[in-house]
Scaffold this active site. Sequence first.
Site, mmCIF file in Angstrom:
data_model
loop_
_atom_site.group_PDB
_atom_site.id
_atom_site.type_symbol
_atom_site.label_atom_id
_atom_site.label_comp_id
_atom_site.label_asym_id
_atom_site.label_seq_id
_atom_site.Cartn_x
_atom_site.Cartn_y
_atom_site.Cartn_z
ATOM 1 N N GLY A 31 36.298 13.882 -20.798
ATOM 2 C CA GLY A 31 34.898 13.799 -20.409
ATOM 3 C C GLY A 31 34.022 14.813 -21.111
ATOM 4 O O GLY A 31 34.409 15.403 -22.117
ATOM 5 N N HIS A 37 33.382 12.428 -29.754
ATOM 6 C CA HIS A 37 34.068 11.375 -29.007
ATOM 7 C C HIS A 37 33.584 9.993 -29.434
ATOM 8 O O HIS A 37 34.374 9.044 -29.520
ATOM 9 C CB HIS A 37 33.830 11.550 -27.504
ATOM 10 N N GLN A 61 47.486 20.740 -18.025
ATOM 11 C CA GLN A 61 47.367 21.422 -19.309
ATOM 12 C C GLN A 61 46.506 22.671 -19.235
ATOM 13 O O GLN A 61 46.165 23.255 -20.267
ATOM 14 C CB GLN A 61 46.855 20.466 -20.379
ATOM 15 N N ARG A 189 33.585 22.708 -25.454
ATOM 16 C CA ARG A 189 33.561 24.149 -25.199
ATOM 17 C C ARG A 189 32.416 24.862 -25.914
ATOM 18 O O ARG A 189 32.139 26.025 -25.611
ATOM 19 C CB ARG A 189 34.910 24.772 -25.572
#
Length: 282
Positions: A31, A37, A61, A189
């Site tokens: 997401g 993406h 993870q 990030r």
Amino acid sequence: MKTFHTVAELRTALKIERLKDKKIVFVPTMGNLHDGHMSLIRKAKEEGDIIVSSIFVNPMQFSDQSDLERYPKTLEEDKRVLEANGCNYLFAPDALEMYPDGKRSQTQIEVVGISDILCGASRPGHFVGVSTVVTKLFNIVQPDTAIFGNKDFQQLKVIQDMVRDLSSNVRIIGVDTARNEDGLAMSSRNGYLTEEERRIAPTIYQTLLWAKEALLENRASHEDICEQAQQKLEAAGFRRDYFEIRAQENLQTPSEEEKRLVILTAAYLGKARLIDNLRVEL
């Protein structure tokens, strides 16, 4: 686009598509979608008839619970973006649907020899979590093809090796890293960066380009190139994790005869851990 939250519902829908002899292409994500993406979705549309994406922030993870909790969750906006870009089905399960007995009771998949180096060394258990959830998703979706980005080159290699070792018939395709105009690899990030950190962040790509040129011109040993690169990043304000030159084939330390190399790095900038890589053909 139809959205499903349970395995049973998705399987029922995809069974109908298979009866129509449709080729299914799968793009798994966590997401907080961006243009990187969407480059995967565009590639998926070239490779098959039915595009399935997933959004699942996989707790297996994340070794750092706080990192898991602060990972951006933007499901409604992600749904709009996926639908606008031609995705047919979205699978958005919760953790209970994926791990009904809890993640500690979950059978785990480990790709030996490649899961505990580089990012795996600084994030213990990370790639076991990746391998496990991707195996589950492949079993749920049963795609003909799955699309992954080259930005996380180690993850791509882990999945390729896993598919080979488990004799899976899913075809894996890697897509070139999508970058901003200043070279910074697109990443969820990046949203952790302050304005000043965002200004500094492209240094990671510039340093990779410098290292690639140094390799091609045979300026120094691999060890010296990596150390100089680390110093460049630290001078710009990064904290080092790793900067390595490895063989593309297996991510091991390359022999002198190896011609297909990859330069990989991970470094911290403020609260963000950024990764990137460049492949080199000598």
